[in-house]
Design a protein around this motif. Structure first.
Motif, PDB file in Angstrom:
ATOM      1  N   ARG A 114      -3.887 -14.115  58.361  1.00 31.48           N
ATOM      2  CA  ARG A 114      -4.516 -13.010  58.867  1.00 31.48           C
ATOM      3  C   ARG A 114      -5.984 -13.061  58.495  1.00 31.48           C
ATOM      4  O   ARG A 114      -7.119 -12.908  59.385  1.00 31.48           O
ATOM      5  CB  ARG A 114      -3.818 -11.855  59.303  1.00 31.48           C
ATOM      6  CG  ARG A 114      -4.601 -10.628  60.202  1.00 31.48           C
ATOM      7  CD  ARG A 114      -4.067  -9.363  59.933  1.00 31.48           C
ATOM      8  NE  ARG A 114      -4.520  -8.523  58.583  1.00 31.48           N
ATOM      9  CZ  ARG A 114      -3.691  -7.563  58.118  1.00 31.48           C
ATOM     10  NH1 ARG A 114      -3.127  -6.986  58.908  1.00 31.48           N
ATOM     11  NH2 ARG A 114      -4.234  -7.322  57.035  1.00 31.48           N
ATOM     12  N   GLU A 115      -6.094 -12.655  57.120  1.00 27.02           N
ATOM     13  CA  GLU A 115      -7.444 -12.451  56.455  1.00 27.02           C
ATOM     14  C   GLU A 115      -8.206 -13.740  56.474  1.00 27.02           C
ATOM     15  O   GLU A 115      -9.454 -13.741  56.641  1.00 27.02           O
ATOM     16  CB  GLU A 115      -7.099 -12.088  55.005  1.00 27.02           C
ATOM     17  CG  GLU A 115      -6.396 -10.540  54.933  1.00 27.02           C
ATOM     18  CD  GLU A 115      -7.149  -9.658  55.639  1.00 27.02           C
ATOM     19  OE1 GLU A 115      -8.405  -9.645  55.331  1.00 27.02           O
ATOM     20  OE2 GLU A 115      -6.561  -8.683  56.317  1.00 27.02           O
ATOM     21  N   ARG A 116      -7.613 -14.917  56.604  1.00 24.62           N
ATOM     22  CA  ARG A 116      -8.351 -16.073  56.687  1.00 24.62           C
ATOM     23  C   ARG A 116      -9.082 -16.229  58.099  1.00 24.62           C
ATOM     24  O   ARG A 116     -10.017 -16.735  58.318  1.00 24.62           O
ATOM     25  CB  ARG A 116      -7.266 -17.491  56.346  1.00 24.62           C
ATOM     26  CG  ARG A 116      -8.220 -18.740  56.554  1.00 24.62           C
ATOM     27  CD  ARG A 116      -9.379 -18.881  55.421  1.00 24.62           C
ATOM     28  NE  ARG A 116      -9.846 -20.039  55.530  1.00 24.62           N
ATOM     29  CZ  ARG A 116     -10.992 -20.497  54.923  1.00 24.62           C
ATOM     30  NH1 ARG A 116     -11.800 -19.486  54.308  1.00 24.62           N
ATOM     31  NH2 ARG A 116     -11.296 -21.626  54.839  1.00 24.62           N
ATOM     32  N   LYS A 167      -9.830 -13.785  60.083  1.00 31.73           N
ATOM     33  CA  LYS A 167     -10.889 -12.584  59.934  1.00 31.73           C
ATOM     34  C   LYS A 167     -12.235 -12.945  58.979  1.00 31.73           C
ATOM     35  O   LYS A 167     -13.215 -12.837  59.655  1.00 31.73           O
ATOM     36  CB  LYS A 167     -10.160 -11.482  59.239  1.00 31.73           C
ATOM     37  CG  LYS A 167      -9.265 -10.610  59.979  1.00 31.73           C
ATOM     38  CD  LYS A 167      -8.612  -9.540  59.420  1.00 31.73           C
ATOM     39  CE  LYS A 167      -9.614  -8.520  59.030  1.00 31.73           C
ATOM     40  NZ  LYS A 167      -9.000  -7.412  58.222  1.00 31.73           N
ATOM     41  N   ILE A 226      -0.337 -12.029  56.186  1.00 29.19           N
ATOM     42  CA  ILE A 226      -1.563 -11.373  55.673  1.00 29.19           C
ATOM     43  C   ILE A 226      -2.579 -12.316  55.430  1.00 29.19           C
ATOM     44  O   ILE A 226      -3.430 -12.219  55.644  1.00 29.19           O
ATOM     45  CB  ILE A 226      -1.235 -10.158  54.821  1.00 29.19           C
ATOM     46  CG1 ILE A 226      -0.142  -9.359  55.374  1.00 29.19           C
ATOM     47  CG2 ILE A 226      -2.612  -9.663  54.087  1.00 29.19           C
ATOM     48  CD1 ILE A 226       0.182  -8.181  54.151  1.00 29.19           C
ATOM     49  N   THR A 227      -1.978 -13.314  54.519  1.00 27.91           N
ATOM     50  CA  THR A 227      -2.816 -14.609  53.947  1.00 27.91           C
ATOM     51  C   THR A 227      -3.704 -15.126  55.218  1.00 27.91           C
ATOM     52  O   THR A 227      -4.928 -15.242  55.359  1.00 27.91           O
ATOM     53  CB  THR A 227      -2.056 -15.542  53.027  1.00 27.91           C
ATOM     54  OG1 THR A 227      -1.652 -14.817  52.233  1.00 27.91           O
ATOM     55  CG2 THR A 227      -3.460 -16.580  52.778  1.00 27.91           C
ATOM     56  N   LEU A 280     -10.819 -15.926  50.589  1.00 27.39           N
ATOM     57  CA  LEU A 280     -11.704 -14.911  50.951  1.00 27.39           C
ATOM     58  C   LEU A 280     -12.952 -14.987  50.452  1.00 27.39           C
ATOM     59  O   LEU A 280     -14.016 -14.627  50.953  1.00 27.39           O
ATOM     60  CB  LEU A 280     -10.937 -13.834  51.000  1.00 27.39           C
ATOM     61  CG  LEU A 280      -9.669 -13.660  51.799  1.00 27.39           C
ATOM     62  CD1 LEU A 280      -9.448 -12.162  51.617  1.00 27.39           C
ATOM     63  CD2 LEU A 280      -9.915 -13.866  53.374  1.00 27.39           C
ATOM     64  N   GLU A 284      -6.179 -12.110  66.921  1.00 28.83           N
ATOM     65  CA  GLU A 284      -6.385 -11.280  66.121  1.00 28.83           C
ATOM     66  C   GLU A 284      -6.077  -9.935  66.497  1.00 28.83           C
ATOM     67  O   GLU A 284      -5.451  -8.857  65.831  1.00 28.83           O
ATOM     68  CB  GLU A 284      -8.170 -11.182  65.871  1.00 28.83           C
ATOM     69  CG  GLU A 284      -8.424 -12.427  64.599  1.00 28.83           C
ATOM     70  CD  GLU A 284      -9.827 -12.159  64.505  1.00 28.83           C
ATOM     71  OE1 GLU A 284     -10.784 -11.425  65.245  1.00 28.83           O
ATOM     72  OE2 GLU A 284     -10.303 -12.552  63.433  1.00 28.83           O
ATOM     73  N   SER A 304     -13.585 -10.185  62.877  1.00 27.92           N
ATOM     74  CA  SER A 304     -12.615  -9.385  62.866  1.00 27.92           C
ATOM     75  C   SER A 304     -12.563  -8.504  63.790  1.00 27.92           C
ATOM     76  O   SER A 304     -13.670  -7.810  64.599  1.00 27.92           O
ATOM     77  CB  SER A 304     -12.252  -8.732  61.529  1.00 27.92           C
ATOM     78  OG  SER A 304     -13.418  -7.932  61.228  1.00 27.92           O
TER      79      SER A 304
END
Length: 257
Positions: free
Chosen positions: A245-247, A249, A242-243, A17, A215, A254
């Motif tokens: 998803r955050e990638r 975003k 979560i990893t 991130l 998303e 997002s």
């Protein structure tokens, strides 16, 4: 103490991130435009903010003094005529944020019934040239789509990883959770994978639209994903979701979770 594999995953997530954030910082710079309002907004007197020329607006904050004469009123925000936010304005001093993420020329604040006193608005904008692809009627706004950091291969790779995680997770969750949470995520991921595999650069807007749909499904399943972290059996899978998803975003923008 968490197993070493989890520590490595957490470290990898932080590195991933931070790298994406540094790419974003190097690719575009943004500015904040503060617009004083200091007036009552009502159904008959909406507040119109004219940007002067097509401008990419990432998000917008509106600060309200509160609803007048009612416990609360419904406010709405429109970007070039498209509704991008709605919410209740209570009788105290709130600030609400909405993601716009499109190129627009005019933003309008409306009240359905009654009135509410608005103090100010802040628009987070980007005026740099070369940040938008030509509009073809299918982008995020009338002026075209933002140039995201991520590309089609990123969307494809992340969708593959997500499908694998969800496939393993099916063996660890109940049939009800599979139907309510895992299958909707798998369908959204499959759509991203299929469009990414079939699309060339001329159709990247379709890929971005599919990613935004994924998303949104992540947002719908926030409670399910968070619950996975509460159990040892599903902790690793929840962290992997979560990893990913955050990638997404970090690479493609997002939605609010």
């Amino acid at each position: 103490m968490k197993p070493p594999s989890l520590i490595l995953m957490l470290f990898g997530l932080a590195t991933l991130l931070s790298g994406a954030d540094s790419q974003a910082a190097g690719k575009r710079s943004s500015s904040v435009r503060e617009v004083p309002i200091y007036t009552n907004v009502s159904e008959s007197s909406p507040q119109v903010i004219d940007l002067g020329h097509p401008t990419y607006v990432e998000m917008m904050d509106v600060n309200w003094r509160g609803a007048k004469g009612r416990d609360n009123v419904m406010a709405r925000i429109y970007a070039d005529g498209t509704e991008v936010w709605s919410g209740m304005i209570p009788a105290y001093d709130p600030t609400f944020r909405t993601s716009i993420r499109r190129t627009v020329q005019q933003v309008e604040i409306r009240i359905d019934r009654g009135s509410a006193y608005a103090n100010w608005a802040k628009l987070y904008v980007n005026d740099e040239e070369g940040q938008y692809e030509p509009g073809n009627g299918r982008g995020h706004g009338h002026g075209g789509s933002p140039a995201f950091i991520g590309n089609i291969s990123d969307a494809d790779e992340l969708a593959r990883r997500l499908v694998h995680v969800l496939r393993d997770l099916q063996e660890q969750t109940s049939p009800e959770e599979v139907r309510a949470s895992i299958l909707p995520l798998k369908k959204a991921a499959a759509r991203v994978f299929a469009i990414s595999s079939a699309s060339g650069q001329l159709h990247q807007t379709d890929v971005y639209r599919a990613v935004i749909g994924l998303e949104q499904e992540f947002a719908n399943q926030e409670g399910f994903i968070t619950g996975l972290l509460d159990m040892n059996l599903t902790y690793d899978s929840g962290l992997s979701l979560i990893t990913i998803r955050e990638r997404y975003k970090a690479l493609f923008g997002s939605v609010s979770y």
